[in-house]
Design an enzyme around this catalytic site. Structure first.
Site, PDB file in Angstrom:
ATOM      1  N   THR A 176      -9.133   9.707 -16.734  1.00 24.95           N
ATOM      2  CA  THR A 176      -8.074   8.917 -17.378  1.00 24.95           C
ATOM      3  C   THR A 176      -8.108   7.464 -16.898  1.00 24.95           C
ATOM      4  O   THR A 176      -8.056   6.527 -17.695  1.00 24.95           O
ATOM      5  CB  THR A 176      -6.696   9.535 -17.041  1.00 24.95           C
ATOM      6  OG1 THR A 176      -6.707  10.904 -17.448  1.00 24.95           O
ATOM      7  CG2 THR A 176      -5.568   8.810 -17.734  1.00 24.95           C
TER       8      THR A 176
ATOM      9  N   ILE B 137       2.724  -1.572 -11.788  1.00 27.05           N
ATOM     10  CA  ILE B 137       3.734  -2.456 -11.176  1.00 27.05           C
ATOM     11  C   ILE B 137       3.199  -3.044  -9.872  1.00 27.05           C
ATOM     12  O   ILE B 137       2.841  -2.301  -8.957  1.00 27.05           O
ATOM     13  CB  ILE B 137       5.038  -1.679 -10.861  1.00 27.05           C
ATOM     14  CG1 ILE B 137       5.560  -0.978 -12.107  1.00 27.05           C
ATOM     15  CG2 ILE B 137       6.092  -2.612 -10.281  1.00 27.05           C
ATOM     16  CD1 ILE B 137       6.760  -0.089 -11.845  1.00 27.05           C
TER      17      ILE B 137
ATOM     18  N   LYS C  32       3.743   8.292  -2.405  1.00 20.00           N
ATOM     19  CA  LYS C  32       4.051   6.883  -2.700  1.00 20.00           C
ATOM     20  C   LYS C  32       5.130   6.367  -1.740  1.00 20.00           C
ATOM     21  O   LYS C  32       5.060   5.224  -1.280  1.00 20.00           O
ATOM     22  CB  LYS C  32       4.487   6.744  -4.153  1.00 20.00           C
ATOM     23  CG  LYS C  32       3.336   7.013  -5.131  1.00 20.00           C
ATOM     24  CD  LYS C  32       3.850   7.228  -6.526  1.00 20.00           C
ATOM     25  CE  LYS C  32       2.705   7.455  -7.503  1.00 20.00           C
ATOM     26  NZ  LYS C  32       3.159   7.971  -8.799  1.00 20.00           N
TER      27      LYS C  32
HETATM   28  P1  NDP Z   1      -8.933  12.553 -13.834  1.00 20.25           P
HETATM   29  O1  NDP Z   1      -8.843  13.976 -13.431  1.00 20.25           O
HETATM   30  O2  NDP Z   1      -8.651  12.195 -15.250  1.00 20.25           O
HETATM   31  O3  NDP Z   1     -10.397  11.996 -13.492  1.00 20.25           O
HETATM   32  C1  NDP Z   1     -11.048  12.294 -12.289  1.00 20.25           C
HETATM   33  C2  NDP Z   1     -12.488  11.838 -12.377  1.00 20.25           C
HETATM   34  O4  NDP Z   1     -13.106  12.081 -11.120  1.00 20.25           O
HETATM   35  C3  NDP Z   1     -13.313  12.575 -13.422  1.00 20.25           C
HETATM   36  O5  NDP Z   1     -14.174  11.697 -14.078  1.00 20.25           O
HETATM   37  C4  NDP Z   1     -14.122  13.571 -12.584  1.00 20.25           C
HETATM   38  O6  NDP Z   1     -15.401  13.875 -13.116  1.00 20.25           O
HETATM   39  C5  NDP Z   1     -14.326  12.777 -11.322  1.00 20.25           C
HETATM   40  N1  NDP Z   1     -14.608  13.675 -10.208  1.00 20.25           N
HETATM   41  C6  NDP Z   1     -13.911  14.750  -9.801  1.00 20.25           C
HETATM   42  N2  NDP Z   1     -14.517  15.346  -8.765  1.00 20.25           N
HETATM   43  C7  NDP Z   1     -15.632  14.621  -8.514  1.00 20.25           C
HETATM   44  C8  NDP Z   1     -16.679  14.722  -7.586  1.00 20.25           C
HETATM   45  N3  NDP Z   1     -16.694  15.703  -6.696  1.00 20.25           N
HETATM   46  N4  NDP Z   1     -17.659  13.785  -7.606  1.00 20.25           N
HETATM   47  C9  NDP Z   1     -17.648  12.794  -8.513  1.00 20.25           C
HETATM   48  N5  NDP Z   1     -16.672  12.645  -9.440  1.00 20.25           N
HETATM   49  C10 NDP Z   1     -15.693  13.553  -9.436  1.00 20.25           C
HETATM   50  O7  NDP Z   1      -7.966  11.752 -12.835  1.00 20.25           O
HETATM   51  P2  NDP Z   1      -7.176  10.385 -13.109  1.00 20.25           P
HETATM   52  O8  NDP Z   1      -8.104   9.388 -13.681  1.00 20.25           O
HETATM   53  O9  NDP Z   1      -5.897  10.667 -13.800  1.00 20.25           O
HETATM   54  O10 NDP Z   1      -6.758   9.972 -11.617  1.00 20.25           O
HETATM   55  C11 NDP Z   1      -7.690   9.437 -10.727  1.00 20.25           C
HETATM   56  C12 NDP Z   1      -6.946   8.903  -9.499  1.00 20.25           C
HETATM   57  O11 NDP Z   1      -6.035   7.907  -9.912  1.00 20.25           O
HETATM   58  C13 NDP Z   1      -6.122   9.965  -8.766  1.00 20.25           C
HETATM   59  O12 NDP Z   1      -6.159   9.698  -7.392  1.00 20.25           O
HETATM   60  C14 NDP Z   1      -4.704   9.726  -9.285  1.00 20.25           C
HETATM   61  O13 NDP Z   1      -3.702  10.123  -8.377  1.00 20.25           O
HETATM   62  C15 NDP Z   1      -4.725   8.216  -9.437  1.00 20.25           C
HETATM   63  N6  NDP Z   1      -3.748   7.685 -10.368  1.00 20.25           N
HETATM   64  C16 NDP Z   1      -3.646   8.212 -11.631  1.00 20.25           C
HETATM   65  C17 NDP Z   1      -2.727   7.711 -12.517  1.00 20.25           C
HETATM   66  C18 NDP Z   1      -2.580   8.267 -13.888  1.00 20.25           C
HETATM   67  O14 NDP Z   1      -1.613   7.868 -14.569  1.00 20.25           O
HETATM   68  N7  NDP Z   1      -3.459   9.139 -14.343  1.00 20.25           N
HETATM   69  C19 NDP Z   1      -1.833   6.615 -12.127  1.00 20.25           C
HETATM   70  C20 NDP Z   1      -2.034   6.106 -10.786  1.00 20.25           C
HETATM   71  C21 NDP Z   1      -2.965   6.649  -9.947  1.00 20.25           C
HETATM   72  P3  NDP Z   1     -15.578  14.861 -14.386  1.00 20.25           P
HETATM   73  O15 NDP Z   1     -14.937  14.107 -15.510  1.00 20.25           O
HETATM   74  O16 NDP Z   1     -17.029  14.991 -14.511  1.00 20.25           O
HETATM   75  O17 NDP Z   1     -14.838  16.111 -14.048  1.00 20.25           O
HETATM   76  N1  HSE Z   2       1.079  11.388 -11.817  1.00 23.24           N
HETATM   77  C1  HSE Z   2       1.557  10.098 -11.475  1.00 23.24           C
HETATM   78  C2  HSE Z   2       2.893   9.868 -12.112  1.00 23.24           C
HETATM   79  C3  HSE Z   2       0.591   9.054 -11.938  1.00 23.24           C
HETATM   80  O1  HSE Z   2       3.279  10.643 -13.006  1.00 23.24           O
HETATM   81  O2  HSE Z   2       3.596   8.931 -11.709  1.00 23.24           O
HETATM   82  C4  HSE Z   2       0.923   7.661 -11.471  1.00 23.24           C
HETATM   83  O3  HSE Z   2       0.787   7.538 -10.093  1.00 23.24           O
END
Ligand code: NDP
Ligand code: HSE
Length: 447
Positions: free
Chosen positions: A31, A153, A222
């Site tokens: 994401t 933010i 957080k």
């Molecule tokens: P997703 O689950 O959508 O994406 C995770 C990604 O990491 C995928 O591309 C996955 O690969 C990859 N991944 C997982 N395991 C491995 C591994 N062992 N080696 C290499 N790549 C790996 O997560 P998000 O993008 O939602 O979140 C990512 C981070 O951002 C988290 O720490 C989350 O807390 C933080 N975050 C998220 C927010 C949100 O609104 N979504 C907001 C703020 C922070 P594959 O696709 O191949 O499985």
């Molecule tokens: N899962 C988190 C939330 C993403 O809903 O606020 C942003 O950190």
């Protein structure tokens, strides 16, 4: 020191020089990662001007390469994250994978190899704050994590830089988009909890395991990060008192609405003097009743809002998009630009500051207010019996309301601010009282 006032340490980063490329390793393409890659590509010309050199993506590491063949150029895609980090042409590692143990290894490896790190991973930062900060200090590289708190933010940067000269008294607000989305839907449209959670997951707000959101773990991480920065004290997620929203029923939400309140999951970080006069810090996350006239009551959908109270600055409010791919990527990009500027021009972002190292208060020492809703026998003297229990614990009642049932009365009490431990004891004693048929809900209240 040299004649120019720069540290003579061999670790001083003089910068690669204007026009030099800055190599990026992107770990994760979900994401958030997919939006980071898109924005780096779309804004590349503007970013080059802002940085003083072009950003060059050297690779994108994922778990399952097949999933990403259509969206990531073949020459960038890899499942060897460590190999990518250790390439000589990588200057900045961007970790948007999630989890704790595996990303910790990656981030530590990157910092030790002299790469600056940008991460959105609050679980990681809140679990290993000091260790990661020490590793970045030792290698004299940057560790940025703006996106880890409240996504788009800017609050980490203001606390670390703009407010670095002030003394923060408290930081409190809504820091989880998923739970706010659920509670807001249940309150405004009477929507079903499970439907709202499924929608929050579909929209990319929820964590990979949404238990982290609904049980308050995400907000606790957080809160730990905010408290650590605000009070110059390492505060870990395990130090944060945590309650999620899974016990909040549609009836609680309706009752809150009828009484002029809305239920929000709040994170509250504060410093205060305990009963021994010692300055301590506390951080907590729990469902909280907020009056409908309060600014936090109108924070809807997945938006977040954070109030900071500082001695000189007074009260500040930060509001905006708290979750989702693009808003989070905006914060990640801001950090990448900061780290890249330092790689080109030299210098370092503010490092970790934990000099105050204040003790963490027990949750029982914290001062809160309770809203207690109970069914009681409808007879003379019941109110007096109940009020006596509060009085015995030194707790003053602010309001008392009574609704008539068929064979019982519904009593709703709101207390003045009192020690959490005393309030807990009162509720335990109320449960034992013969006149109390049942405690319908006990929810803390902020005004
Ligand atoms: P997703 O689950 O959508 O994406 C995770 C990604 O990491 C995928 O591309 C996955 O690969 C990859 N991944 C997982 N395991 C491995 C591994 N062992 N080696 C290499 N790549 C790996 O997560 P998000 O993008 O939602 O979140 C990512 C981070 O951002 C988290 O720490 C989350 O807390 C933080 N975050 C998220 C927010 C949100 O609104 N979504 C907001 C703020 C922070 P594959 O696709 O191949 O499985
Ligand atoms: N899962 C988190 C939330 C993403 O809903 O606020 C942003 O950190």
């Amino acid at each position: 020191m040299t004649d120019h006032g720069k540290p003579s340490s061999p670790q001083y980063n003089p910068g690669k020089g204007e026009g030099s490329p800055v190599g990026i390793a992107l770990l994760g393409h979900g994401t958030v990662g997919a939006q980071v890659l898109r924005l780096m590509q779309e804004y590349s010309d503007e970013l080059e001007h802002r940085i003083g050199g072009p950003l060059e993506v050297k690779g994108v590491a994922v778990r399952n390469m097949e999933k990403h063949r259509d969206s990531v150029p073949a020459e960038l895609l890899t499942d060897d994250a460590f190999g990518l980090i250790n390439r000589d042409d990588v200057d900045i590692v961007v970790e948007v994978i999630g989890g704790i143990d595996y990303p910790r290894e990656l981030v530590l490896a990157a910092l030790k190899a002299g790469k600056s790190v940008v991460t959105a991973n609050k679980a990681l930062v809140a679990a290993h704050y000091q260790e990661l900060g020490d590793a970045s200090d030792e290698s004299n590289v940057d560790l940025y994590f703006e996106a880890a708190v409240a996504a788009a933010i800017p609050v980490v940067g203001p606390l670390r830089r703009s407010l670095a000269g002030d003394r923060i008294k408290s930081v409190m607000g809504i820091v989880n988009g998923t739970t706010n989305f659920i509670l807001d839907g249940m309150d405004s449209t009477g929507a079903d909890y499970d439907e709202m959670l499924a929608e929050a997951t579909r929209l990319g707000y929820a964590e990979a395991d949404p238990t982290a959101d609904v049980e308050g773990y995400d907000a606790a991480s957080k809160a730990a990060i905010l408290a650590s920065i605000a009070f110059h004290t390492p505060v870990y997620a395990s130090d944060v008192h945590r309650e999620g929203i899974t016990n909040i029923s549609p009836e609680d939400i309706k009752a809150a609405r009828a009484a002029g309140y809305v239920i929000k999951l709040l994170a509250i970080c504060e410093r205060f003097n305990n009963e021994e006069g010692q300055e301590v810090v506390a951080a907590r996350v729990h469902p909280t009743l907020v009056p409908r006239s309060h600014p936090l009551a109108s924070v809807s959908k997945s938006f977040n809002a954070i109030f900071v109270e500082a001695e000189a600055a007074g009260r500040l409010m930060f509001y905006g998009n708290g979750a989702g791919g693009a808003p989070t990527a905006s914060a990640v990009l801001g950090d990448i630009v900061g780290a890249a500027r330092n790689k080109v021009h030299g210098g370092r972002a503010p490092g970790q500051s934990t000099y105050a190292n204040l003790p963490i208060a027990d949750f029982g020492e914290v001062y809160t207010r309770y809203h207690v809703d109970m069914s009681v026998e409808d007879r003379i003297g019941v109110l007096a019996e109940i009020a006596k229990i509060f009085t015995n614990h030194g707790i003053s009642l602010r309001t008392v309301r009574q609704h008539q049932g068929e064979d019982h009365a519904r009593l709703i009490l709101v207390t003045h601010s009192a020690r959490e431990k005393d309030l807990e004891d009162v509720v335990e004693e109320l449960k034992q009282l013969e006149a109390v048929r049942g405690i319908e809900s006990v929810i803390r209240l902020e005004e």
